[in-house]
Design a protein around this motif. Structure first.
Motif, mmCIF file in Angstrom:
data_model
loop_
_atom_site.group_PDB
_atom_site.id
_atom_site.type_symbol
_atom_site.label_atom_id
_atom_site.label_comp_id
_atom_site.label_asym_id
_atom_site.label_seq_id
_atom_site.Cartn_x
_atom_site.Cartn_y
_atom_site.Cartn_z
ATOM 1 N N TYR A 133 0.643 -1.196 0.054
ATOM 2 C CA TYR A 133 -0.142 0.055 0.069
ATOM 3 C C TYR A 133 0.843 1.210 -0.054
ATOM 4 C CZ TYR A 133 -3.536 -3.045 1.226
ATOM 5 O OH TYR A 133 -4.657 -4.168 1.166
ATOM 6 N N ASN B 263 -3.927 3.294 -1.336
ATOM 7 C CA ASN B 263 -4.147 2.761 -2.807
ATOM 8 C C ASN B 263 -3.136 1.292 -2.493
ATOM 9 O OD1 ASN B 263 -4.653 5.079 -4.106
ATOM 10 N ND2 ASN B 263 -2.887 5.710 -3.096
ATOM 11 N N LEU C 109 -2.115 -0.991 -9.770
ATOM 12 C CA LEU C 109 -3.288 -0.968 -8.818
ATOM 13 C C LEU C 109 -4.285 -1.931 -8.775
ATOM 14 C CD1 LEU C 109 -4.436 1.724 -7.054
ATOM 15 C CD2 LEU C 109 -5.521 2.173 -9.284
#
Ligand code: FES
Ligand SMILES: [Fe+2]
Length: 445
Positions: free
Chosen positions: A71, A75, A91
């Protein structure tokens, strides 16, 4: 002292940053920066959205298809080694309607299939399967336009993988600057490089990410009191001031800082952190310069913190009362911010790939005993950090100014052989003042 002298302005963002700017060179920092919603929102945008953030070590994903989920802020990124051997980060968000396509923290997969409507991606990010593609989307649809989104930037330094949310970010090399010289004291101790000792431990602490890293960039001073019980038990060196000796070095303009701690004068300590003789011999040829070796052989405790939130700690410790000798351990950690006054600590144990098996076992034992979720030192620290953050976020406490004045007026050491600005004692806040200069520069930008 009258209250007005020790209290700054209100806790509004502008005033807090102004107070920081005014007080920094005098070593006065407003407590309010450590647990404040507005400060945290600005840190997300100004610090974490454009800094290089540690994601993983390459030894966590050695084979094609190996992946870990990591992370930056909120995100989630799949850090994955493709069939071609190349490491990429995507992502974790399906291009169709945004579902997570990776549901495990680590594993091995040739493909990631979205559980919502079944779009399927290869581990190099390419969309390769769309259920009922022709019937649902017609002839004009091109899968090539809908690959997983790569992280804006991903770079590696000696097995350490860092990501950056900003496509305009400077290179990792430029970001690290002279800090890379000190990183090499650990990454180039062996030709074989490092390997992780299992997956990282993770635990949540109610504190501010800055308070946590302070301990790992500058605050040797706390060992006297916070870890006193460990000194009394003989787990840490007997001389209560052991963490004072050595050099504290910062990299101006970058925010990074390191502590190279030796031993008290005349103390009988094992050479070269207590690494086995064979590893010491190998280091003599694997280090890039003679100076690396000269510095390393005087070191017993080594820490480095890279701006903003990656720290490395490599101390010498006695793993338990049964084992006669101290054993060095190595931990990497990310102070992952979750919110104002709240972090997740992600903590890895590592060791040289070519270390003997007995040593790997002892190093892991030593790491788990002292750091990570079961670590005695870690528990001492996290308990304290949580109360500081709580006070810093309180209605009256947030207006108090903290003292960062230690070591003001001490001259740098002109004889230090490495790069950066070195001070000949670790009881100084110099690395912190440097860290907050960089912090302020980015926060005001
Ligand atoms: S959201 Fe992934 S297939 Fe629809
Ligand atoms: Fe500590």
């Amino acid at each position: 002292m009258p209250w007005s002298k020790i209290v700054g302005g209100s806790s509004r963002l502008g005033e807090l940053l102004e107070e920081l700017a005014t007080g920094l060179e005098q070593g006065l920092l407003p407590a309010g920066i450590f647990n404040d919603p507005e400060i945290f929102e600005r840190e997300k945008e100004k610090i974490f959205s454009r800094s290089w953030i540690f994601l993983a070590h390459t030894s966590e994903i050695p084979s094609p298809g190996d992946y870990v989920l990591r992370y930056i802020l909120d995100n989630a990124f799949i850090v994955v080694r493709g069939e071609d051997g190349q490491v990429r980060a995507f992502l974790d968000m399906c291009r169709h309607r945004g579902m997570r396509v990776c549901r495990a923290e680590a594993g091995n997969a040739s493909h990631f299939r979205c559980p919502f409507h079944g779009w399927t991606y290869r581990n190099d990010g390419a969309l390769v399967g769309v259920p009922a593609e022709r019937e649902a989307f017609g002839e004009g649809f091109s899968k090539a336009d809908w690959s997983l989104l790569p992280i804006p930037k991903l770079e590696e330094f000696d097995g350490l993988l860092f990501g950056n949310l900003s496509p305009e970010a400077p290179s990792l090399k430029e970001w690290l600057g002279d800090a890379s010289w000190y990183l090499e004291l650990v990454t180039k101790r062996s030709h074989a490089g490092l390997e992780v000792l299992g997956p990282p431990q993770r635990f949540v602490v109610n504190t501010d990410w800055k308070l946590a890293l302070e301990t790992f960039i500058s605050d040797s001073y706390h060992t006297l009191m916070t870890h006193r019980s460990l000194i009394e038990l003989g787990i840490a060196p007997r001389d209560a001031k052991y963490a004072m000796y050595g050099e504290q070095i910062h990299i101006p303009g970058k925010g990074h800082g390191t502590m190279v701690v030796g031993g008290p004068p005349g103390a009988k300590l094992p050479p070269f952190w207590g690494y086995p003789e064979e590893m010491m011999e190998r280091a003599k040829t694997s280090y890039p310069t003679r100076t690396h070796w000269e510095v390393a052989k005087e070191t017993r405790i080594f820490l480095i913190t890279l701006f903003p939130n990656f720290s490395l700690h490599n101390p010498i410790r006695k793993p338990d009362h049964l084992y006669p000798k101290p054993v060095p351990m190595l931990t990497f950690r990310v102070w992952h911010p979750l919110g104002p006054g709240r972090i997740e600590v992600v903590s890895w144990g590592l060791v040289e790939k070519d270390a003997p098996e007995w040593f790997k076992e002892k190093a892991l034992h030593s790491y788990m005993r002292f750091f990570g979720s079961s670590g005695t030192f870690e528990q001492d620290d996290t308990e304290i950090w949580s109360h500081v953050a709580r006070n810093a976020g309180s209605t009256l406490g947030r207006r108090v100014l903290f003292n960062y004045q230690m070591g003001r007026g001490v001259a740098p050491d002109p004889n230090w052989p490495g790069p950066g600005v070195a001070y000949p004692i670790n009881f100084t806040d110099e690395n912190l003042r440097n860290f907050y200069r960089r912090y302020l520069e980015l926060m005001l930008d």
